[in-house]
Design an enzyme around this catalytic site. Structure first.
Site, PDB file in Angstrom:
ATOM      1  CD  GLU A 302      -2.899   1.228   0.250  1.00 39.97           C
ATOM      2  OE1 GLU A 302      -2.762   2.029  -0.714  1.00 39.97           O
ATOM      3  OE2 GLU A 302      -3.860   0.456   0.355  1.00 39.97           O
ATOM      4  CG  ASP A 306      -0.980   4.863  -1.119  1.00 37.19           C
ATOM      5  OD1 ASP A 306      -1.622   4.413  -2.080  1.00 37.19           O
ATOM      6  OD2 ASP A 306      -1.329   4.690   0.069  1.00 37.19           O
ATOM      7  CB  SER A 554      -5.043   1.137  -2.942  1.00 38.00           C
ATOM      8  OG  SER A 554      -5.756   0.647  -1.834  1.00 38.00           O
TER       9      SER A 554
END
EC number: 3.4.14.10
Length: 639
Positions: A302, A306, A554
């Protein structure tokens, strides 16, 4: 913008307000009808045990918060862009002296000595330590002890009652019906904290199909491999920032999720050379840090995703703030992050609920022992979060309190983005709702995500490049239907905001979903999501020294956040305000044609094909994907 924070009572989980004559003048203030999975009632709580009762007082002017926000956020308003200061917000919404005195007098009249009663410094809540017997008498309730399969215990009641004249001044009382307890990890692997944000497999998390063996850099391969050059081509993002000293972009991560600097540099050397030697600006909240004890896709995927894409798309000239939230023991919730960026939220409507939010200093020992971060962090102009709950995970009061805070951040000029979810019309974990409010994999009712259902955030769904299509085609994208499905649907708690009424009404009238009203909120009066979308499939991400293909909303949220940050850059360079809360603007007729309409695909879930992507807004991809040149031109034309 008449967007009430009142709930839609379409599920039995919702707040009840029907009077019980036998208890008159007491009315039911809050109730629930089901014990969450994994919990069981063990025993009545001991009558002499102490309860730290916390009474959240109603805030002044909350019924007007949407109007205040609309006034600074709609392009037709003469006050567009004239955002409020934190002090102005605190003064506008603090509880009245009447509420404080009324509730305090009620407690004294019921036998509690005045010296036991404490009012918070911000006057947002009243604290009083009482025995269980006193609490039960005070609120006509019964407190029980519940035990989780993990062994953790939790104190709660099924419902509680307040006199009508008191209920008008109280939002909620803790502890009470709130039951989505944040299971605390006291030892062993992080997976024991199964209900904490940031833990592997919990909530919205990116997915991977494994590693790739060759480097890809060509536009012709974007239907199979998404790299920064693909995204720039898809959304027309060609821009060099010039206001980097005053602009800001923040990405929120929840420990144990953590990026690896070695992965960021591996990505930089291959896809973003201006990031070589760069790292995000780390801001630790409640003991948060980029842990390295646990590694692998479930812990690094994650954050790596990002930051690699968020930092690349704003170029190496613009710093990106990493809000690393929560320690390795207690973890953190969205409320813990909001406390840090707005100190008034620490006590707003009674403060955090420690059955769901992390408590600092760690009261159990072994975790972060510094003070709770309250108002210690400056919020960025754009904040992207790729985590989320199911709406039904939370009580309506809990969700409303947090939603109101997003409105306040919008008043301050902050753009808040949240991923809409990866399971289509189902909730995280592919669970759906049952009529009694419980969530199971064989449920049949659509299960929207939170905070995306909050009308004061911008919810971001996912698209993908059509197989065999070129990013240079006129319409190369469709709704994401590989590995994940774009989360979308209609809230069971929040009313439809006026800014999206025209767009959603058009969808419901021209493309009505062919499902019975028992499966979804078909009233046509509820908040609809997502608002926008961005690509969420086949991202090439460096994770633990290898490149992997990654999927999820995401991906979509930080990409959108980076694009909005570049629009802010141009506005700031022109001496204008940041774009702030964008929803009233993007749904307005002024911004017609500013998005790439997505008309193919759907978002299956709950044993159905979900909703369809259609012309105009739809509950799969919202208004569509961002067209940066058009959006930039339109926002620069605003004051």
């Amino acid at each position: 913008m008449r967007c009430s924070l009142t709930t839609f009572v379409t599920l039995s989980l919702a707040v009840a307000s029907l009077a019980r004559p036998a208890l008159s003048p007491y009315n039911v203030h809050e109730k629930r009808s089901a014990i969450p999975a994994g919990w069981s009632q063990t025993r009545r709580h001991e009558s002499a045990a102490t309860l730290p009762l916390r009474i959240a007082l109603k805030q002044n002017n909350l019924e007007f918060i949407d109007e205040y926000l609309y006034d600074v956020s709609h392009p037709k308003s003469s006050n567009y862009g004239k955002h409020w200061s934190a002090g102005e917000i605190a003064r506008k919404f603090s509880p009245s002296e009447e509420s404080i005195s009324t509730v305090r007098d009620w407690l004294v009249e019921n036998g509690l000595a005045s010296e036991r009663i404490r009012v918070s410094s911000t006057k947002g809540w009243i604290n009083v330590d009482v025995t269980v017997e006193e609490a039960e008498r005070l609120m006509n309730t019964e407190y029980n002890v519940y035990t989780h399969v993990s062994g953790q215990e939790h104190v709660a009641c099924e419902a509680y009652h307040l006199p009508e004249q008191i209920s008008a001044h109280v939002d909620f009382v803790l502890p009470s019906v709130s039951f989505d307890a944040k299971l605390k990890r006291r030892s062993g692997s992080p997976s024991e904290a199964a209900h904490s944000l940031g833990q592997p497999g919990v909530g919205i998390t990116p997915k991977t199909t494994g590693t790739i063996s060759q480097l890809v850099t060509e536009l012709e391969q974007c239907d199979e491999y998404i790299t920064p050059i693909c995204l720039r081509a898809l959304y027309g993002l060609v821009y060099e920032p010039v206001s980097t000293d005053i602009n800001s972009f923040g990405v929120v991560e929840y420990t144990p999720q953590a990026y690896l600097q070695s992965d960021l540099q591996m990505f930089a050397m291959n896809y973003s050379t201006d990031l070589i030697g760069k790292e995000p600006v780390m801001v630790s909240i409640d003991g948060g840090y980029a842990q390295t004890e646990y590694q692998g896709f479930d812990y690094n995927g994650e954050s790596d995703l990002d930051l690699q894409y968020g930092m690349t798309l704003v170029t190496g000239k613009q710093n990106v703030t990493l809000y690393q939230t929560g320690d390795m023991v207690e973890g953190a919730s969205f409320n813990n992050f909001l406390d840090a960026i707005d100190g008034s939220y620490c006590t707003f409507e009674g403060g955090d609920d420690y059955s769901e939010d992390a408590e600092y200093p760690d009261p159990y020992g072994g975790g972060y022992e510094g003070p709770e971060d309250c108002g210690t962090v400056t919020p960025a102009y754009v904040i992207s979060t790729s985590y989320g709950y199911n709406e039904a995970d939370l009580t309506p009061f809990y969700a409303e309190r947090q939603c109101a805070e997003y409105a306040k951040l919008g008043l301050m000029g902050v753009t808040i983005l949240y991923s809409s979810g990866d399971d289509g019309v189902a909730g995280n974990g592919d669970v759906c709702l049952n009529p009694d409010g419980t969530q199971t994999v064989n449920g049949t009712m659509f299960n929207p995500t939170f905070p995306g259902v909050c009308p004061y955030v911008t919810s971001v769904g996912a698209t993908m490049v059509k197989p065999g299509a070129s990013v240079l085609d006129a319409q190369p994208e469709m709704a994401c239907m590989e590995v994940i499905y774009s989360g979308g649907g209609f809230s069971n708690y929040f009313a439809m905001p006026s800014y999206q009424k025209t767009a959603v009404d058009y969808y419901l009238e021209n493309y009505p979903p062919n499902y019975p009203a028992t499966m979804w909120n078909s009233t046509g009066m509820s908040r609809a999501l997502p608002d926008i979308a961005a690509n969420g499939a086949n991202y090439v991400v460096a994770v633990d020294g290898e490149f992997e293909l990654v999927y999820g909303t995401s991906c979509s949220s930080p990409v959108s956040g980076a694009i909005f940050t570049m629009i802010n850059d141009a506005r700031l360079a022109a001496g204008k305000s940041p774009i702030g809360f964008i929803n009233p603007t993007i749904y307005s007729t002024d911004f017609a044609g500013a998005f790439n309409d997505i008309t193919e695909g759907s978002n299956p879930g709950c044993g159905t094909e979900g909703y369809n992507a259609t012309v105009g807004w739809d509950p799969v991809t919202g208004l569509g994907t961002l067209n940066f040149p058009v959006l930039l031109e339109k926002w620069l034309a605003l004051p």
